[in-house]
Design a protein around this motif. Structure first.
Motif, PDB file in Angstrom:
ATOM      1  N   ARG A 363       9.836  31.320  -8.314  1.00 20.37           N
ATOM      2  CA  ARG A 363      10.094  29.959  -8.791  1.00 20.37           C
ATOM      3  C   ARG A 363       9.322  28.942  -7.960  1.00 20.37           C
ATOM      4  NH1 ARG A 363      11.838  28.165 -13.370  1.00 20.37           N
ATOM      5  NH2 ARG A 363      13.295  26.627 -12.534  1.00 20.37           N
ATOM      6  N   TRP A 364       9.295  29.172  -6.648  1.00 18.37           N
ATOM      7  CA  TRP A 364       8.516  28.248  -5.809  1.00 18.37           C
ATOM      8  C   TRP A 364       7.031  28.344  -6.152  1.00 18.37           C
ATOM      9  CZ3 TRP A 364       4.481  28.927  -2.381  1.00 18.37           C
ATOM     10  CH2 TRP A 364       4.109  27.798  -1.658  1.00 18.37           C
ATOM     11  N   LEU A 365       6.564  29.583  -6.292  1.00 15.43           N
ATOM     12  CA  LEU A 365       5.140  29.796  -6.518  1.00 15.43           C
ATOM     13  C   LEU A 365       4.686  29.191  -7.847  1.00 15.43           C
ATOM     14  CD1 LEU A 365       2.776  31.311  -5.112  1.00 15.43           C
ATOM     15  CD2 LEU A 365       3.336  33.279  -6.529  1.00 15.43           C
ATOM     16  N   LEU A 366       5.515  29.332  -8.889  1.00 17.55           N
ATOM     17  CA  LEU A 366       5.090  28.947 -10.232  1.00 17.55           C
ATOM     18  C   LEU A 366       5.536  27.544 -10.629  1.00 17.55           C
ATOM     19  CD1 LEU A 366       5.805  32.335 -12.069  1.00 17.55           C
ATOM     20  CD2 LEU A 366       3.638  31.514 -11.136  1.00 17.55           C
ATOM     21  N   ARG A 367       6.578  26.991  -9.940  1.00 15.71           N
ATOM     22  CA  ARG A 367       7.073  25.686 -10.384  1.00 15.71           C
ATOM     23  C   ARG A 367       7.406  24.726  -9.246  1.00 15.71           C
ATOM     24  NH1 ARG A 367       9.055  22.507 -14.267  1.00 15.71           N
ATOM     25  NH2 ARG A 367      10.971  21.324 -13.867  1.00 15.71           N
ATOM     26  N   TRP A 368       8.313  25.138  -8.327  1.00 18.27           N
ATOM     27  CA  TRP A 368       8.863  24.173  -7.392  1.00 18.27           C
ATOM     28  C   TRP A 368       7.803  23.484  -6.546  1.00 18.27           C
ATOM     29  CZ3 TRP A 368      13.310  27.864  -5.480  1.00 18.27           C
ATOM     30  CH2 TRP A 368      14.293  27.934  -6.474  1.00 18.27           C
ATOM     31  N   ARG A 369       6.799  24.218  -6.096  1.00 18.12           N
ATOM     32  CA  ARG A 369       5.791  23.592  -5.234  1.00 18.12           C
ATOM     33  C   ARG A 369       4.968  22.549  -5.968  1.00 18.12           C
ATOM     34  NH1 ARG A 369       0.442  26.226  -4.977  1.00 18.12           N
ATOM     35  NH2 ARG A 369       0.291  27.795  -6.634  1.00 18.12           N
ATOM     36  N   GLN A 370       4.969  22.617  -7.297  1.00 20.40           N
ATOM     37  CA  GLN A 370       4.213  21.642  -8.083  1.00 20.40           C
ATOM     38  C   GLN A 370       4.981  20.340  -8.296  1.00 20.40           C
ATOM     39  OE1 GLN A 370       1.245  22.638  -8.657  1.00 20.40           O
ATOM     40  NE2 GLN A 370       1.415  24.871  -8.466  1.00 20.40           N
ATOM     41  N   LEU A 371       6.304  20.351  -8.075  1.00 23.22           N
ATOM     42  CA  LEU A 371       7.126  19.176  -8.355  1.00 23.22           C
ATOM     43  C   LEU A 371       6.940  18.115  -7.278  1.00 23.22           C
ATOM     44  CD1 LEU A 371      10.457  20.837  -9.555  1.00 23.22           C
ATOM     45  CD2 LEU A 371       8.603  19.900 -10.946  1.00 23.22           C
ATOM     46  N   LYS A 372       6.773  16.897  -7.697  1.00 22.91           N
ATOM     47  CA  LYS A 372       6.598  15.766  -6.790  1.00 22.91           C
ATOM     48  C   LYS A 372       7.787  14.822  -6.914  1.00 22.91           C
ATOM     49  CE  LYS A 372       2.468  17.376  -5.899  1.00 22.91           C
ATOM     50  NZ  LYS A 372       2.239  18.134  -4.647  1.00 22.91           N
ATOM     51  N   ALA A 373       7.842  13.835  -6.019  1.00 20.40           N
ATOM     52  CA  ALA A 373       8.855  12.783  -6.132  1.00 20.40           C
ATOM     53  C   ALA A 373       8.644  12.022  -7.435  1.00 20.40           C
ATOM     54  CB  ALA A 373       8.767  11.847  -4.944  1.00 20.40           C
ATOM     55  N   PRO A 374       9.714  11.506  -8.057  1.00 22.07           N
ATOM     56  CA  PRO A 374       9.550  10.798  -9.341  1.00 22.07           C
ATOM     57  C   PRO A 374       8.732   9.522  -9.214  1.00 22.07           C
ATOM     58  CG  PRO A 374      11.810  10.604  -8.524  1.00 22.07           C
ATOM     59  CD  PRO A 374      11.135  11.612  -7.672  1.00 22.07           C
ATOM     60  N   LEU A 375       8.639   8.962  -7.994  1.00 20.49           N
ATOM     61  CA  LEU A 375       7.807   7.776  -7.754  1.00 20.49           C
ATOM     62  C   LEU A 375       6.713   8.136  -6.760  1.00 20.49           C
ATOM     63  CD1 LEU A 375      10.555   5.005  -7.398  1.00 20.49           C
ATOM     64  CD2 LEU A 375       9.127   5.465  -9.392  1.00 20.49           C
ATOM     65  N   SER A 376       5.520   7.610  -6.982  1.00 23.29           N
ATOM     66  CA  SER A 376       4.404   7.867  -6.071  1.00 23.29           C
ATOM     67  C   SER A 376       4.448   6.886  -4.903  1.00 23.29           C
ATOM     68  CB  SER A 376       3.076   7.724  -6.812  1.00 23.29           C
ATOM     69  OG  SER A 376       2.869   6.368  -7.190  1.00 23.29           O
ATOM     70  N   ALA A 377       3.658   7.181  -3.882  1.00 27.29           N
ATOM     71  CA  ALA A 377       3.566   6.276  -2.740  1.00 27.29           C
ATOM     72  C   ALA A 377       3.094   4.892  -3.184  1.00 27.29           C
ATOM     73  CB  ALA A 377       2.622   6.861  -1.699  1.00 27.29           C
ATOM     74  N   ALA A 378       2.130   4.858  -4.104  1.00 28.98           N
ATOM     75  CA  ALA A 378       1.620   3.565  -4.568  1.00 28.98           C
ATOM     76  C   ALA A 378       2.711   2.764  -5.270  1.00 28.98           C
ATOM     77  CB  ALA A 378       0.434   3.787  -5.502  1.00 28.98           C
ATOM     78  N   GLU A 379       3.551   3.455  -6.049  1.00 30.31           N
ATOM     79  CA  GLU A 379       4.639   2.760  -6.744  1.00 30.31           C
ATOM     80  C   GLU A 379       5.684   2.245  -5.771  1.00 30.31           C
ATOM     81  OE1 GLU A 379       4.729   4.997 -11.075  1.00 30.31           O
ATOM     82  OE2 GLU A 379       5.522   6.049  -9.316  1.00 30.31           O
ATOM     83  N   LEU A 380       5.978   3.011  -4.721  1.00 27.16           N
ATOM     84  CA  LEU A 380       6.931   2.541  -3.721  1.00 27.16           C
ATOM     85  C   LEU A 380       6.390   1.341  -2.950  1.00 27.16           C
ATOM     86  CD1 LEU A 380       8.325   5.903  -2.287  1.00 27.16           C
ATOM     87  CD2 LEU A 380       9.506   4.284  -3.776  1.00 27.16           C
ATOM     88  N   ILE A 381       5.103   1.365  -2.628  1.00 25.55           N
ATOM     89  CA  ILE A 381       4.487   0.232  -1.923  1.00 25.55           C
ATOM     90  C   ILE A 381       4.529  -1.007  -2.811  1.00 25.55           C
ATOM     91  CG2 ILE A 381       2.308  -0.663  -1.025  1.00 25.55           C
ATOM     92  CD1 ILE A 381       1.721   2.206  -0.036  1.00 25.55           C
ATOM     93  N   ALA A 382       4.262  -0.820  -4.102  1.00 28.52           N
ATOM     94  CA  ALA A 382       4.342  -1.961  -5.031  1.00 28.52           C
ATOM     95  C   ALA A 382       5.757  -2.511  -5.122  1.00 28.52           C
ATOM     96  CB  ALA A 382       3.852  -1.538  -6.415  1.00 28.52           C
ATOM     97  N   ALA A 383       6.761  -1.648  -4.859  1.00 29.34           N
ATOM     98  CA  ALA A 383       8.151  -2.084  -4.904  1.00 29.34           C
ATOM     99  C   ALA A 383       8.606  -2.687  -3.587  1.00 29.34           C
ATOM    100  CB  ALA A 383       9.047  -0.912  -5.278  1.00 29.34           C
ATOM    101  N   GLY A 384       7.725  -2.738  -2.576  1.00 29.25           N
ATOM    102  CA  GLY A 384       8.068  -3.415  -1.326  1.00 29.25           C
ATOM    103  C   GLY A 384       8.102  -2.531  -0.100  1.00 29.25           C
ATOM    104  N   TRP A 385       7.917  -1.225  -0.236  1.00 27.49           N
ATOM    105  CA  TRP A 385       7.899  -0.346   0.921  1.00 27.49           C
ATOM    106  C   TRP A 385       6.600  -0.548   1.705  1.00 27.49           C
ATOM    107  CZ3 TRP A 385      11.558   3.285   2.598  1.00 27.49           C
ATOM    108  CH2 TRP A 385      12.693   3.408   1.783  1.00 27.49           C
ATOM    109  N   ARG A 386       6.706  -0.430   3.047  1.00 30.62           N
ATOM    110  CA  ARG A 386       5.526  -0.540   3.901  1.00 30.62           C
ATOM    111  C   ARG A 386       5.014   0.875   4.220  1.00 30.62           C
ATOM    112  NH1 ARG A 386       4.830  -5.353   6.575  1.00 30.62           N
ATOM    113  NH2 ARG A 386       3.893  -4.275   8.369  1.00 30.62           N
ATOM    114  N   PRO A 387       3.703   1.055   4.258  1.00 35.13           N
ATOM    115  CA  PRO A 387       3.176   2.364   4.666  1.00 35.13           C
ATOM    116  C   PRO A 387       3.692   2.748   6.047  1.00 35.13           C
ATOM    117  CG  PRO A 387       1.431   0.989   3.748  1.00 35.13           C
ATOM    118  CD  PRO A 387       2.635   0.089   3.931  1.00 35.13           C
TER     119      PRO A 387
END
Length: 408
Positions: A363-387
């Motif tokens: 499951r990790w090999l075929l699926r889980w490792r491909q899953l990312k957070a629902p929001l990207s770093a760019a989207e979080l920064i646009a929402a006010g998060w600092r790098p």
């Protein structure tokens, strides 16, 4: 078999050059080309394609090569590699647009003062060169000047009966890698060791005439023997149908040359099949079945990448044996398997060779490792998060939330 002209695939310009040079220095075509041509012409086997052409010359191979270089059309010689210790020269030619690999060797005698070590080599006649070979079917030659087939060891009869027969009573003891080569021929040609040759294998392996044995420190093993074994295994796995080849080697008792656990192993076919499916290198998948894979990897002098793969796999096996996450805890599996000390190949080898629960690994090999957070770093920064570290922690938290929704 009147001349080298009878071999399919030879560029038309090459045979006249070789035949002209054969009038100045005795030259013979030997080895696989002669064997395969007889199988094709006499025994109606399908032509297996043009092999490397092996020529043996009486005298210095370098002298013959220099005359050949002068006689070749301009630009047809692409590469030359000389091996001085064994009096051999490898030539890469392109003639009339067709590539030809030509190996030229000085006729030589060989003696094995210590079983399994490299032989002592001296110049000899063509008859001496044929007598030093492994099987009778490889000890035939086509004399280029006369066009006569030379068969002093009964190779034609063995071809007719499709059998592999050692030339000498000490063939296996002198060079045990010949047994791996025999397994390659068995798979490719459909041949079998004759009863006397099988008895030689049994008696030699039972007596174990070599100074080193499996279980002894791998660093004490003869380096030349380990390297030759690895090279023959690589050829077997790369060029031959590996199932019948390794099956023959195990049937003859020859896998004990690597490891007694491998000789008793009944899962190697499954491991190698899965390794093919996942595009893993086959040799580490085979070695993984040894009692001590790292010792065997050291003895065979596996390439660094394959050695590291086995080490990472064994580390993962130990970690999983100590504290494997719950099967459905995707986040915990990702944390474990994505550690810097692990690699995707090591997890794949754990699926192929065992070492942990297969389902979550898959499951990790075929699926889980491909899953990312629902929001990207760019989207979080646009929402006010600092790098910075906090942003990274939030991405990991969001990904863990998503992984928590997964089922094993």
């Amino acid at each position: 078999m009147s001349s080298v002209l009878d071999i399919p695939g030879i560029p038309a310009a090459l045979p006249p050059l070789l035949l002209a040079l054969a009038r100045e220095q005795r030259v013979a075509l030997v080895g696989g080309a002669v064997r395969d041509l007889l199988l094709h012409r006499v025994h109606n086997d399908p032509w297996r394609g043009l092999p490397d052409l092996d020529l043996v010359v009486e005298g210095r191979a370098g002298d013959f090569v220099r005359r050949l270089e002068r006689a070749l059309p301009p630009g047809s010689l692409r590469a030359v590699l000389e091996h001085g210790a064994y009096g051999t020269v490898e030539l890469e030619l392109v003639i009339d647009g067709a590539p030809v690999l030509l190996d030229v060797a000085s006729a030589r005698r060989e003696t094995y003062p210590v079983p399994g070590e490299n032989p002592r080599v001296s110049l000899g006649a063509l008859a001496d060169d044929l007598a030093r070979r492994d099987f009778s079917i490889n000890a035939m030659a086509l004399d280029l000047a006369s066009g006569r087939l030379l068969d002093p060891h009964g190779g034609q009869v063995d071809l007719q009966h499709r059998r592999l027969r050692w030339l000498h009573a000490t063939s296996v003891a002198d060079d045990p890698t010949r047994l791996v080569r025999g397994a390659r021929y068995a798979a490719r040609l459909g041949f079998e060791l004759d009863p006397a040759s099988r008895e030689q294998v049994r008696a030699t392996l039972a007596a174990w005439p070599w100074a080193w044995a499996p279980g002894a420190p791998p660093g004490q093993a003869p380096a030349a023997l380990g390297t030759r074994l690895r090279m023959e295994l690589e050829l077997l796995l790369k060029r031959e149908p590996w199932r019948p080849a390794l099956g023959a080697l195990q049937r003859w008792g020859g896998l004990v040359l690597l490891d007694s656990a491998l000789q008793a192993d009944r899962r190697w076919q499954q491991r190698l099949w899965w390794a093919c499916r996942f595009q893993l290198p086959l040799l580490p998948a085979l070695v993984a079945g040894a009692a001590d894979p790292m010792a065997l990897a050291e003895r065979l002098q596996l390439p660094h990448r394959q050695h590291r793969l086995l080490a990472q796999w064994l580390l993962l096996c130990r970690r999983l044996a100590a504290a494997a996450p719950a099967p459905g805890d995707a986040a915990a599996w990702c944390e474990l398997l994505e550690a810097p000390s692990q690699s995707v190949e090591a997890v794949t080898l754990a699926v192929v060779a065992g070492g942990g629960p297969r389902r979550p690994l898959l499951r990790w090999l075929l699926r889980w490792r491909q899953l990312k957070a629902p929001l990207s770093a760019a989207e979080l920064i646009a929402a006010g998060w600092r790098p910075g570290p906090e942003l990274g922690a939030e991405l990991r938290r969001l990904r863990s939330q998503r992984l928590a929704q997964e089922r094993c």
